[in-house]
Design a protein around this motif. Structure first.
Motif, PDB file in Angstrom:
ATOM      1  N   ARG A  57      36.632 -73.504 -16.690  1.00 27.92           N
ATOM      2  CA  ARG A  57      35.714 -73.315 -17.478  1.00 27.92           C
ATOM      3  C   ARG A  57      34.356 -72.424 -17.525  1.00 27.92           C
ATOM      4  NH1 ARG A  57      35.848 -78.054 -22.712  1.00 27.92           N
ATOM      5  NH2 ARG A  57      37.266 -76.635 -22.894  1.00 27.92           N
ATOM      6  N   ASP A  58      33.844 -73.572 -16.302  1.00 28.15           N
ATOM      7  CA  ASP A  58      32.517 -73.527 -15.685  1.00 28.15           C
ATOM      8  C   ASP A  58      31.717 -72.545 -14.943  1.00 28.15           C
ATOM      9  OD1 ASP A  58      34.457 -74.384 -13.755  1.00 28.15           O
ATOM     10  OD2 ASP A  58      32.466 -75.959 -12.891  1.00 28.15           O
ATOM     11  N   ALA A  59      33.160 -71.109 -14.768  1.00 28.48           N
ATOM     12  CA  ALA A  59      32.824 -70.607 -14.064  1.00 28.48           C
ATOM     13  C   ALA A  59      33.434 -69.039 -14.720  1.00 28.48           C
ATOM     14  CB  ALA A  59      33.796 -70.575 -12.726  1.00 28.48           C
ATOM     15  N   HIS A  60      33.460 -69.494 -16.022  1.00 25.00           N
ATOM     16  CA  HIS A  60      34.247 -68.283 -16.539  1.00 25.00           C
ATOM     17  C   HIS A  60      33.003 -66.939 -16.947  1.00 25.00           C
ATOM     18  CE1 HIS A  60      36.945 -70.746 -19.701  1.00 25.00           C
ATOM     19  NE2 HIS A  60      37.451 -70.412 -18.781  1.00 25.00           N
ATOM     20  N   ASP A  61      31.796 -67.058 -16.569  1.00 25.35           N
ATOM     21  CA  ASP A  61      30.599 -66.296 -16.533  1.00 25.35           C
ATOM     22  C   ASP A  61      30.804 -65.327 -15.347  1.00 25.35           C
ATOM     23  OD1 ASP A  61      30.119 -68.168 -14.850  1.00 25.35           O
ATOM     24  OD2 ASP A  61      27.607 -68.001 -15.553  1.00 25.35           O
ATOM     25  N   ARG A  62      31.531 -65.691 -14.872  1.00 20.46           N
ATOM     26  CA  ARG A  62      32.196 -65.111 -12.990  1.00 20.46           C
ATOM     27  C   ARG A  62      33.016 -63.635 -13.097  1.00 20.46           C
ATOM     28  NH1 ARG A  62      33.528 -69.164  -9.240  1.00 20.46           N
ATOM     29  NH2 ARG A  62      34.247 -66.683  -7.723  1.00 20.46           N
ATOM     30  N   MET A  63      33.707 -63.340 -14.731  1.00 20.98           N
ATOM     31  CA  MET A  63      35.121 -62.857 -15.036  1.00 20.98           C
ATOM     32  C   MET A  63      35.199 -61.357 -14.521  1.00 20.98           C
ATOM     33  SD  MET A  63      37.338 -63.636 -17.872  1.00 20.98           S
ATOM     34  CE  MET A  63      36.626 -62.236 -19.059  1.00 20.98           C
ATOM     35  N   VAL A  64      34.055 -61.323 -15.250  1.00 16.68           N
ATOM     36  CA  VAL A  64      34.032 -59.613 -15.162  1.00 16.68           C
ATOM     37  C   VAL A  64      33.385 -58.685 -13.789  1.00 16.68           C
ATOM     38  CG1 VAL A  64      32.322 -57.255 -15.653  1.00 16.68           C
ATOM     39  CG2 VAL A  64      33.120 -58.891 -17.575  1.00 16.68           C
ATOM     40  N   GLU A  65      33.045 -60.272 -12.621  1.00 13.05           N
ATOM     41  CA  GLU A  65      32.109 -59.961 -11.406  1.00 13.05           C
ATOM     42  C   GLU A  65      33.795 -59.710 -10.755  1.00 13.05           C
ATOM     43  OE1 GLU A  65      30.120 -62.367  -7.677  1.00 13.05           O
ATOM     44  OE2 GLU A  65      29.722 -63.064 -10.233  1.00 13.05           O
ATOM     45  N   GLU A  66      34.749 -60.734 -10.627  1.00 12.28           N
ATOM     46  CA  GLU A  66      35.880 -60.922  -9.998  1.00 12.28           C
ATOM     47  C   GLU A  66      36.708 -59.893 -10.172  1.00 12.28           C
ATOM     48  OE1 GLU A  66      36.547 -62.850  -8.136  1.00 12.28           O
ATOM     49  OE2 GLU A  66      34.474 -65.057  -7.610  1.00 12.28           O
ATOM     50  N   CYS A  67      36.560 -59.970 -11.539  1.00 11.08           N
ATOM     51  CA  CYS A  67      37.624 -58.634 -11.607  1.00 11.08           C
ATOM     52  C   CYS A  67      37.088 -56.888 -11.571  1.00 11.08           C
ATOM     53  CB  CYS A  67      38.183 -58.223 -13.818  1.00 11.08           C
ATOM     54  SG  CYS A  67      39.027 -59.505 -14.049  1.00 11.08           S
ATOM     55  N   THR A  68      36.280 -57.109 -11.088  1.00 16.53           N
ATOM     56  CA  THR A  68      35.593 -55.130 -10.080  1.00 16.53           C
ATOM     57  C   THR A  68      35.301 -55.691  -8.924  1.00 16.53           C
ATOM     58  OG1 THR A  68      33.751 -56.218 -11.172  1.00 16.53           O
ATOM     59  CG2 THR A  68      35.203 -54.433 -12.676  1.00 16.53           C
ATOM     60  N   ALA A  69      35.331 -56.866  -8.302  1.00 16.83           N
ATOM     61  CA  ALA A  69      35.076 -56.930  -6.972  1.00 16.83           C
ATOM     62  C   ALA A  69      36.735 -56.158  -6.672  1.00 16.83           C
ATOM     63  CB  ALA A  69      35.623 -58.072  -6.569  1.00 16.83           C
ATOM     64  N   LEU A  70      36.706 -56.145  -5.312  1.00 16.24           N
ATOM     65  CA  LEU A  70      37.149 -54.908  -5.070  1.00 16.24           C
ATOM     66  C   LEU A  70      38.083 -55.706  -3.146  1.00 16.24           C
ATOM     67  CD1 LEU A  70      35.501 -51.785  -3.691  1.00 16.24           C
ATOM     68  CD2 LEU A  70      37.655 -51.967  -5.609  1.00 16.24           C
ATOM     69  N   SER A  71      39.136 -55.730  -3.442  1.00 14.94           N
ATOM     70  CA  SER A  71      39.904 -56.681  -2.242  1.00 14.94           C
ATOM     71  C   SER A  71      39.428 -56.328  -0.620  1.00 14.94           C
ATOM     72  CB  SER A  71      41.366 -56.403  -2.169  1.00 14.94           C
ATOM     73  OG  SER A  71      42.191 -57.647  -0.529  1.00 14.94           O
ATOM     74  N   LEU A  72      38.570 -57.316   0.562  1.00 15.07           N
ATOM     75  CA  LEU A  72      38.883 -56.983   1.504  1.00 15.07           C
ATOM     76  C   LEU A  72      39.302 -57.116   2.779  1.00 15.07           C
ATOM     77  CD1 LEU A  72      35.546 -59.618   1.662  1.00 15.07           C
ATOM     78  CD2 LEU A  72      35.370 -57.352   1.110  1.00 15.07           C
ATOM     79  N   VAL A  73      41.111 -57.240   2.471  1.00 15.25           N
ATOM     80  CA  VAL A  73      42.257 -57.322   3.079  1.00 15.25           C
ATOM     81  C   VAL A  73      42.953 -56.770   2.796  1.00 15.25           C
ATOM     82  CG1 VAL A  73      42.180 -59.320   4.254  1.00 15.25           C
ATOM     83  CG2 VAL A  73      43.060 -59.099   2.167  1.00 15.25           C
ATOM     84  N   GLY A  74      43.160 -55.848   1.763  1.00 17.21           N
ATOM     85  CA  GLY A  74      43.831 -55.017   0.736  1.00 17.21           C
ATOM     86  C   GLY A  74      44.649 -55.689   0.143  1.00 17.21           C
ATOM     87  N   GLY A  75      45.729 -54.886  -0.862  1.00 14.24           N
ATOM     88  CA  GLY A  75      46.590 -55.468  -1.531  1.00 14.24           C
ATOM     89  C   GLY A  75      46.123 -55.574  -3.117  1.00 14.24           C
ATOM     90  N   ARG A  76      46.887 -56.065  -4.144  1.00 15.14           N
ATOM     91  CA  ARG A  76      45.870 -56.328  -5.433  1.00 15.14           C
ATOM     92  C   ARG A  76      45.508 -57.586  -5.306  1.00 15.14           C
ATOM     93  NH1 ARG A  76      49.035 -55.291 -10.654  1.00 15.14           N
ATOM     94  NH2 ARG A  76      47.479 -55.147 -12.262  1.00 15.14           N
ATOM     95  N   ARG A  77      44.135 -57.445  -6.216  1.00 18.19           N
ATOM     96  CA  ARG A  77      43.925 -59.569  -6.407  1.00 18.19           C
ATOM     97  C   ARG A  77      44.394 -59.801  -8.128  1.00 18.19           C
ATOM     98  NH1 ARG A  77      38.665 -59.765  -6.940  1.00 18.19           N
ATOM     99  NH2 ARG A  77      38.627 -61.341  -6.193  1.00 18.19           N
ATOM    100  N   VAL A  78      44.083 -61.238  -8.183  1.00 20.37           N
ATOM    101  CA  VAL A  78      44.797 -61.311  -9.126  1.00 20.37           C
ATOM    102  C   VAL A  78      43.076 -62.355  -9.302  1.00 20.37           C
ATOM    103  CG1 VAL A  78      45.463 -64.017  -9.934  1.00 20.37           C
ATOM    104  CG2 VAL A  78      46.659 -62.466  -8.198  1.00 20.37           C
ATOM    105  N   VAL A  79      42.704 -62.548 -10.944  1.00 19.57           N
ATOM    106  CA  VAL A  79      41.809 -63.585 -11.720  1.00 19.57           C
ATOM    107  C   VAL A  79      42.899 -64.634 -12.033  1.00 19.57           C
ATOM    108  CG1 VAL A  79      40.005 -63.374 -12.265  1.00 19.57           C
ATOM    109  CG2 VAL A  79      40.046 -62.138 -10.873  1.00 19.57           C
ATOM    110  N   TRP A  80      42.684 -65.605 -12.076  1.00 14.51           N
ATOM    111  CA  TRP A  80      42.646 -66.614 -13.255  1.00 14.51           C
ATOM    112  C   TRP A  80      42.432 -67.460 -13.754  1.00 14.51           C
ATOM    113  CZ3 TRP A  80      47.756 -69.684  -9.613  1.00 14.51           C
ATOM    114  CH2 TRP A  80      48.302 -70.419 -10.771  1.00 14.51           C
ATOM    115  N   VAL A  81      42.522 -67.082 -14.680  1.00 16.82           N
ATOM    116  CA  VAL A  81      41.388 -68.473 -15.722  1.00 16.82           C
ATOM    117  C   VAL A  81      41.945 -68.817 -16.622  1.00 16.82           C
ATOM    118  CG1 VAL A  81      39.961 -67.833 -18.126  1.00 16.82           C
ATOM    119  CG2 VAL A  81      40.277 -65.895 -16.217  1.00 16.82           C
ATOM    120  N   ARG A  82      41.276 -70.469 -16.495  1.00 14.04           N
ATOM    121  CA  ARG A  82      42.614 -71.512 -17.331  1.00 14.04           C
ATOM    122  C   ARG A  82      40.753 -71.863 -17.683  1.00 14.04           C
ATOM    123  NH1 ARG A  82      43.794 -74.514 -11.676  1.00 14.04           N
ATOM    124  NH2 ARG A  82      45.123 -73.465 -11.000  1.00 14.04           N
TER     125      ARG A  82
END
Length: 339
Positions: A57-82
């Motif tokens: 909950r205390d990191a919800h404001d990072r959701m857009v930033e994390e969703c638009t970030a590129l993976s540094l090692v390749g492969g699809r990323r997961v943003v998991w919001v609780r």
């Protein structure tokens, strides 16, 4: 879009077909289990910080930033919001407006049916909205059997029914109990009713159940023995015993009232949830035949009075509880003779 119950398994096997997976409902354990399942399809290592971002909950404001970030090692990323809430709707719209292959998983237990977030994602064709509610009846039995099967363990039908009747409404708690059963049975093992009862059964609650059934059919000796066993365990107290007795009396009265209204006994009993364990149906039926609805109401009043007396400081609560069980058994014997 809203995912139907029969399509949930297929959706979770291929979460990559979706941009967002929203999991909502009352079963927090099932929500977490399904979120984990979906995330592991994308990346089996959920501890990989380059491909998985878990936002409390205390990191919800990072959701857009994390969703638009590129993976540094390749492969699809997961943003998991609780702990997802309706307040995330604006951020979710921003994520949808940006083209990205990140899978956004949102855990939202307790989200209301009129939620703006749910309404938004149910209309989006590339978003999956999955309801997670506590299972019961045959659905719960099927899930328990499946969990055990995954571990190579089989279970007898009567053992499965007994377990399902007492299983927690939370999926995580049920899975924890299944893990205990697996350790008990071992790979390739088979569980009997006695095995399940020995492994996960609460000795106190089982003995109280024995006492309630015995007392309501007039079996004084059986009721005395069962209540003595219950009181000799560390997890039981007289107030708990009073509440267990009251619950059993209310179930009997519900069936008795249905029968008085014209239903058959089997039909009335089948409407109970949890259903009467099949090995106890005969005793339950005998008690229903002995007690009238009015008499059961009186027994309930007596039992409520017992709880109040047990709560009084300095009361001999164990003695009061044993005397109450004997009173119910004696009353059952009197009414059985009158019929």
């Amino acid at each position: 879009m809203k995912i139907s119950a029969r399509s949930v398994a297929a959706t979770l096997r291929d979460p990559g077909a979706w941009r967002i997976v929203l999991l909502h409902g009352e079963d927090a354990g099932l929500i977490r289990e399904r979120a984990t399942q979906a995330a592991q399809v994308i990346t089996p290592d959920l501890d990989d910080p380059f491909r998985v971002a878990i936002l409390g909950r205390d990191a919800h404001d990072r959701m857009v930033e994390e969703c638009t970030a590129l993976s540094l090692v390749g492969g699809r990323r997961v943003v998991w919001v609780r702990e997802g809430r309706d307040g995330l709707t604006g951020l979710v719209k921003e994520c949808l407006a940006t083209r990205t292959d990140t899978l956004l998983i949102i855990e939202a237990p307790g989200l209301e049916s009129r939620s703006k977030l749910r309404a938004l994602l149910e209309k989006a064709k590339d978003c999956a909205v999955i309801a997670c509610y506590p299972e019961e009846g045959r659905a719960l039995e099927a899930s328990i059997r499946q969990m055990l099967s995954e571990q190579g363990v089989q279970i007898d039908p009567d053992a499965l029914s007994w377990f399902a009747e007492r299983a927690s409404p939370d999926r995580a708690a049920t899975r924890a109990e299944v893990e205990k059963l697996f350790l008990f049975a071992g790979q390739g093992g088979r569980l009997t009713h006695e095995d399940v009862q020995a492994c996960i059964g609460d000795a106190a609650s089982v003995s109280l159940e024995d006492a309630a059934f015995a007392a309501m059919v007039g079996d004084r000796a059986g009721a005395d023995l069962a209540i003595e066993r219950a009181m000799n365990t560390d997890r039981m107290n007289p107030i708990g015993a009073a509440r267990a007795l009251l619950s059993h009396i209310h179930r009997l009265r519900r069936v008795r009232l249905a029968m008085d209204a014209g239903q058959g006994r089997a039909e009335a009993m089948s409407a109970l949830w949890p259903q009467v364990f099949f090995k106890r149906t005969e005793a339950f039926g005998r008690a229903v035949a002995i007690w009238s609805a009015d008499a059961l109401m009186q027994a309930a009043v007596w039992t409520q009075q017992l709880e109040l007396e047990c709560k009084q400081t300095g009361s001999p609560d164990i003695v009061l509880c044993k005397r109450h069980v004997a009173r119910l058994a004696a009353q059952a014997r009197i009414m059985a003779r009158q019929r």
